[in-house]
Structure formats: C-alpha cells, structure tokens
Enzyme design. Structure first.
Site, PDB file in Angstrom:
ATOM      1  N   ASN A  18      14.133  -3.685  18.036  1.00  0.00           N
ATOM      2  CA  ASN A  18      14.340  -4.098  16.651  1.00  0.00           C
ATOM      3  C   ASN A  18      15.640  -4.893  16.638  1.00  0.00           C
ATOM      4  OD1 ASN A  18      14.730  -4.365  13.951  1.00  0.00           O
ATOM      5  ND2 ASN A  18      14.621  -2.177  13.462  1.00  0.00           N
ATOM      6  N   LYS A  25      18.413  -2.602  18.378  1.00  0.00           N
ATOM      7  CA  LYS A  25      18.082  -1.180  18.517  1.00  0.00           C
ATOM      8  C   LYS A  25      16.889  -1.086  19.454  1.00  0.00           C
ATOM      9  CE  LYS A  25      19.530   0.006  13.877  1.00  0.00           C
ATOM     10  NZ  LYS A  25      18.998  -0.225  12.558  1.00  0.00           N
ATOM     11  N   ARG A  97       9.713  -5.479  16.437  1.00  0.00           N
ATOM     12  CA  ARG A  97       9.587  -5.496  14.981  1.00  0.00           C
ATOM     13  C   ARG A  97       9.892  -6.924  14.509  1.00  0.00           C
ATOM     14  NH1 ARG A  97      13.703  -3.863  10.601  1.00  0.00           N
ATOM     15  NH2 ARG A  97      12.384  -3.916   8.743  1.00  0.00           N
ATOM     16  N   HIS A 185       9.011  -3.153   4.542  1.00  0.00           N
ATOM     17  CA  HIS A 185       9.011  -1.758   5.020  1.00  0.00           C
ATOM     18  C   HIS A 185       7.602  -1.286   5.373  1.00  0.00           C
ATOM     19  CE1 HIS A 185      12.750  -1.175   2.250  1.00  0.00           C
ATOM     20  NE2 HIS A 185      13.157  -1.390   3.484  1.00  0.00           N
ATOM     21  N   HIS A 211      10.040   4.770   0.299  1.00  0.00           N
ATOM     22  CA  HIS A 211      10.985   4.515   1.394  1.00  0.00           C
ATOM     23  C   HIS A 211      12.340   4.243   0.744  1.00  0.00           C
ATOM     24  CE1 HIS A 211      12.264   2.849   5.383  1.00  0.00           C
ATOM     25  NE2 HIS A 211      13.149   2.279   4.578  1.00  0.00           N
ATOM     26  N   LEU A 212      13.228   5.241   0.803  1.00  0.00           N
ATOM     27  CA  LEU A 212      14.514   5.124   0.117  1.00  0.00           C
ATOM     28  C   LEU A 212      15.647   5.125   1.136  1.00  0.00           C
ATOM     29  CD1 LEU A 212      13.794   7.777  -2.709  1.00  0.00           C
ATOM     30  CD2 LEU A 212      13.267   5.326  -2.726  1.00  0.00           C
ATOM     31  N   GLY A 213      15.983   3.951   1.625  1.00  0.00           N
ATOM     32  CA  GLY A 213      17.107   3.789   2.549  1.00  0.00           C
ATOM     33  C   GLY A 213      18.124   2.905   1.856  1.00  0.00           C
ATOM     34  N   ASN A 214      18.853   2.087   2.638  1.00  0.00           N
ATOM     35  CA  ASN A 214      19.736   1.105   1.991  1.00  0.00           C
ATOM     36  C   ASN A 214      18.910   0.125   1.186  1.00  0.00           C
ATOM     37  OD1 ASN A 214      22.531   1.396   2.249  1.00  0.00           O
ATOM     38  ND2 ASN A 214      22.299   1.155   4.470  1.00  0.00           N
ATOM     39  N   ARG A 244      21.208  -4.123  -3.728  1.00  0.00           N
ATOM     40  CA  ARG A 244      20.311  -5.082  -4.395  1.00  0.00           C
ATOM     41  C   ARG A 244      19.904  -4.560  -5.761  1.00  0.00           C
ATOM     42  NH1 ARG A 244      16.503  -5.157   0.502  1.00  0.00           N
ATOM     43  NH2 ARG A 244      17.797  -6.151   2.082  1.00  0.00           N
ATOM     44  N   ASP A 285      26.709   3.956  -0.577  1.00  0.00           N
ATOM     45  CA  ASP A 285      26.377   5.155   0.194  1.00  0.00           C
ATOM     46  C   ASP A 285      26.084   6.297  -0.775  1.00  0.00           C
ATOM     47  OD1 ASP A 285      26.398   7.512   1.766  1.00  0.00           O
ATOM     48  OD2 ASP A 285      27.562   6.464   3.286  1.00  0.00           O
ATOM     49  N   GLU A 336      14.767  11.393   2.753  1.00  0.00           N
ATOM     50  CA  GLU A 336      14.712  12.554   3.649  1.00  0.00           C
ATOM     51  C   GLU A 336      15.853  13.532   3.408  1.00  0.00           C
ATOM     52  OE1 GLU A 336      14.538  10.996   7.708  1.00  0.00           O
ATOM     53  OE2 GLU A 336      13.070   9.536   7.012  1.00  0.00           O
ATOM     54  N   GLU A 387       9.813   4.334  12.489  1.00  0.00           N
ATOM     55  CA  GLU A 387       9.264   2.990  12.640  1.00  0.00           C
ATOM     56  C   GLU A 387       9.076   2.630  14.118  1.00  0.00           C
ATOM     57  OE1 GLU A 387      12.383   2.054   9.829  1.00  0.00           O
ATOM     58  OE2 GLU A 387      11.101   0.492   8.976  1.00  0.00           O
TER      59      GLU A 387
HETATM   60  P1  ADP Z   1      18.635   1.663   6.371  1.00  0.00           P
HETATM   61  O1  ADP Z   1      17.861   0.983   5.309  1.00  0.00           O
HETATM   62  O2  ADP Z   1      19.952   1.009   6.679  1.00  0.00           O
HETATM   63  O3  ADP Z   1      17.821   2.035   7.605  1.00  0.00           O
HETATM   64  P2  ADP Z   1      18.784   4.534   5.955  1.00  0.00           P
HETATM   65  O4  ADP Z   1      17.338   4.853   5.926  1.00  0.00           O
HETATM   66  O5  ADP Z   1      19.578   4.983   7.121  1.00  0.00           O
HETATM   67  O6  ADP Z   1      19.052   3.011   5.666  1.00  0.00           O
HETATM   68  O7  ADP Z   1      19.429   5.165   4.627  1.00  0.00           O
HETATM   69  C1  ADP Z   1      20.755   4.967   4.283  1.00  0.00           C
HETATM   70  C2  ADP Z   1      21.044   5.747   3.005  1.00  0.00           C
HETATM   71  O8  ADP Z   1      20.751   7.133   3.216  1.00  0.00           O
HETATM   72  C3  ADP Z   1      22.494   5.659   2.550  1.00  0.00           C
HETATM   73  O9  ADP Z   1      22.561   5.427   1.164  1.00  0.00           O
HETATM   74  C4  ADP Z   1      23.016   7.058   2.848  1.00  0.00           C
HETATM   75  O10 ADP Z   1      24.005   7.416   1.938  1.00  0.00           O
HETATM   76  C5  ADP Z   1      21.777   7.902   2.632  1.00  0.00           C
HETATM   77  N1  ADP Z   1      21.922   9.206   3.285  1.00  0.00           N
HETATM   78  C6  ADP Z   1      22.003   9.467   4.601  1.00  0.00           C
HETATM   79  N2  ADP Z   1      22.200  10.792   4.811  1.00  0.00           N
HETATM   80  C7  ADP Z   1      22.260  11.372   3.589  1.00  0.00           C
HETATM   81  C8  ADP Z   1      22.453  12.706   3.118  1.00  0.00           C
HETATM   82  N3  ADP Z   1      22.615  13.722   3.958  1.00  0.00           N
HETATM   83  N4  ADP Z   1      22.436  12.917   1.782  1.00  0.00           N
HETATM   84  C9  ADP Z   1      22.257  11.902   0.934  1.00  0.00           C
HETATM   85  N5  ADP Z   1      22.076  10.627   1.296  1.00  0.00           N
HETATM   86  C10 ADP Z   1      22.072  10.357   2.605  1.00  0.00           C
END
Ligand code: ADP
Length: 401
Positions: A18, A25, A97, A185, A211-214, A244, A285, A336, A387
C-alpha cells in the site's frame, strides 16, 4: 508455472503493498493459510528522518525513494536470521492497493502496460493517491521481477452501485465525462461486510458498514454488493471526518470564492485539511476529543454530537433505501475503538430496531464483536478491518483462477 495449473495451490507467498506519497506499508502473507510472515512500513520516504520497520526490526535512516524502501524489505526477507525467503522468486504475486479504478476497473486486475496507462489516465481523479500507487507498482516490478503484479482497487467494490444511486442530477454531458459517485474504502467495506455475513450465516443481507478512521464513509451493502455509499466523486462527501467537512452546501464554495476571495487551492485545503473534527474541536484525533468531552468541553461535545449525527442521517437514509437492515457494522480506528462514538450513533435508533448493549459495548472483543442488545432486531457488530488481508485474498483468488 505452478499457479496456472488447475490443482489448488497449498502455499503461495503474496506480498501486499500500500504505497502512499511518502510511505510504503507492506505485509507478506502465506496464502491461503492467511498467515502473516512479515508486517511493516517505511515512512517519511524522501526525508532525512525516514524509518523502516519490519516485524521487530526497526531502523531510522534516510530512505530516498520507494525503491530504497523495497530494497530494505528484500534485504530483511532474504536475511538468513529471519528465514523468510531464500530467493525473491518465492514471492509469486504482489497485490497493490490502488485507490481509483474509475469506471474501468471492477475487479482485481493483472497489471500490464495497458493497465498502467489506464491508472495514469485516472491521475486526475485521484491526484494524491494514484501516482503514489503507480510508483509502488513500478518499483515492485523492478524488484520482484518474477512475481505477477495485481491491482486491487478501492473503488471496485462500489461499481455495483446502481445508476440511480451513483448518478448526480447534473447535465448528462458531465456523466459522460465520468462525473459520478465512485465511493472509496471499498476494500474495507467489502472485507467487513463479508465477515458480517459469515456471522449472520447468510448472504442475502442488508448491511450498513461504517468505516470510521481519519477518513470515514458508510456503505449500504445489499446481498454482499455495495448499493450506496457516502463518499462520492471524491473522498470529501458524506460523513464528518478528521479533517474533511463531509456534506456541505455547494453554494458555500461559490460564496468563499466570489465574496470572500478565497482561491480554489485555498478552498481545497480548507475543506480537505482544516475542516471536520479539527475545525469543530481543534483536533482530528478522536482520543483528544473524547478526553475533552470528559472534561466538560462544550465544543468537543458538540463536535461528537455532530459526528454521530451525520452517521445517523445515513443510517436512516440507507435503511429506507434498502427497506430494512440486518446489521450495522463498526470498523477502522474510531469504529473499532470508540465506545462513545458507537453509543452516540446507536442512541435513540430503536425506531429502526437498533439497540446497543452498553456493557458489551465496553469490551466488544469479549463478545466476539457482537454488541447488540437483547431486543435489538438489528445486529450491531464491531469487526476489525483488514484491508491487507482482503488484498491478499483477492490476489490469491485471481492467481488461482
Ligand atoms: P486511517 O484512516 O489513517 O487508517 P485509522 O483507521 O487508523 O485511520 O483511524 C484513526 C482514528 O482512530 C483517529 O481519529 C484516532 O483518534 C482513532 N482512534 C484510534 N484508537 C482509538 C481509541 N482507542 N479510542 C478512540 N479513538 C481511537
């Protein structure tokens, strides 16, 4: 070549890459056992402070290019101490990817010169990602000369979205020029939806995957296929994200340009990098925002309410579109890990048959990720995304076929 025979392969080493603009990665899998032999990354490529990590091995040294990073990886793989491979030819396939496959790529694809040209043509649709992905491909071709290079596209899963859900209500000429919803995603949504179907023990299901990441997106998955998703032509649409904005009224953009004299570049930066949770609560964060809410910070509380609210709107939207819902799936960093976000999202959704068990929500792992309340008609699941494994599986399937 053994992998073109009809017999099933018992072991196949597949490297998954990736590549981002300054990172790479990687994971090496033994398939189909799905065993991870090596996992790591090279980051800050091109900077003085680069870092390379593979399993427990870590080194901080300048890494000039992606090729240098892959060379560090091969040295690690071939090192007698690590006993991973004796020759690079043992890696029979590299799964890459690739973020944008446009309308062209709907499935895993063996990379040829023609495929690379098409990926290049798609640079304009994913200017930040596709060039970096292509660099990864070209570098892997040089280093793993014997391996098949396979592209797995993040948009491919969403190519099943029916026209009524992927077309915008703008003049036809733009649709003909490729302006439509693509969604992103996809690899993650596909992976967790398949895992959810395994738990439900059926495939004729109506799911919403979160899917809740950045970056963040929600997808309606009907009978295993993407039916609608919140990201669109680009990745800014839909849910509120780390930096965003998610959905906004388009007229804001015209107002910013016309009346407040912002340039297009500045507006891009504002909506991509300075909005979302960062704008609402001062940090992208979620852990910082949770701490601030615990300390009674009103701004952070409002941000979380808005964050969960945007997700709820789409739960309603997708449930209505699918005329039902069997399971709601939380995944990626926030999905997660954030008990609070899951609780806020599921709060007051009993009208849809969604009822969370607060105790199970504290430690989903103790309940195999099933955090549904006793009377919940909808299963609420926390499923860690993977992924890389999904890419390895799709690469393996293509090699087998
Ligand atoms: P990316 O899209 O960069 O792959 P990730 O899936 O790693 O993102 O998600 C990043 C987000 O997950 C950040 O907002 C981070 O604060 C949040 N996060 C990671 N660990 C925890 C946790 N233990 N509790 C709450 N939020 C978390």
């Amino acid at each position: 070549m053994p992998y073109f025979c009809n017999t099933k392969i018992s072991h196949m080493k597949i490297l998954v890459l990736n590549s981002g603009s300054s990172s790479l990665k990687f994971q090496l899998f033994d398939m189909p056992q799905t065993k991870v032999l090596v996992k790591g990354l090279a980051e800050r490529i091109g900077e003085a402070t680069s870092r390379f990590k593979a399993n427990d091995y870590e080194v901080n040294q300048p890494i000039g290019t992606h090729k240098d990073a892959l060379q560090l990886l091969t040295t690690y793989l071939l090192d007698d101490k690590n006993q991973i491979i004796k020759d690079t030819s043992e890696i029979v396939a590299v799964g890459h990817r690739v973020v944008h496959g446009g309308n062209t790529f709907v499935q895993p694809t063996l990379i040829t010169e023609e495929v690379k040209d098409k990926i290049k043509e798609l640079f304009s649709l994913a200017p930040l990602h596709n060039p970096a992905n292509l660099t990864g491909i070209e570098t892997a071709e040089e280093i793993f000369k014997d391996a098949k290079q396979i592209a797995i596209f993040d948009t491919a899963f969403h190519q099943s979205i029916p026209v009524e859900n992927h077309k915008y209500a703008i003049p036809e000429t733009f649709y003909e020029k490729g302006i439509r919803k693509y969604g992103f995603h996809g690899i993650s949504h596909q992976y967790v939806s398949r895992e959810a179907n395994k738990i439900l023990e059926r495939t004729d299901t109506k799911l919403i995957t979160l899917h809740l990441g950045n970056g963040a997106s929600a997808t309606a998955v009907r009978n295993g296929k993407s039916f609608d998703t919140t990201m669109g032509f680009g990745p800014m649409n839909g849910l509120i994200m780390g930096t965003r904005s998610g959905d906004i009224d388009q007229s804001i953009i015209f107002y910013l340009m016309d009346k407040l004299n912002y340039t297009l570049d500045e507006i891009q930066t504002i909506l991509n990098k300075q909005s979302g949770m960062k704008a609402l609560a001062g940090s992208n964060d979620l852990r910082d925002i949770e701490t601030a809410t615990d300390n009674g910070d009103n701004q952070a509380q409002l941000a979380l309410k808005m964050y969960a609210g945007a997700i709820k709107k789409y739960i309603g939207n997708f449930t209505a579109q699918m005329n039902g819902l069997d399971a709601l799936i939380f995944t990626a960093g926030i999905g997660e890990n954030s008990q609070k976000v899951r609780e806020l999202v599921c709060k007051n959704l009993d009208v849809f048959g969604i009822e969370i068990d607060k105790k199970k929500n504290k430690n989903p792992k103790d309940y195999q990720g099933d955090i549904s309340g006793q009377d919940s008609k909808v299963k609420i699941l926390v499923i860690p995304t993977n992924e890389e494994l999904e890419i390895a599986k799709q690469t393996f399937d293509l090699m087998q076929s």
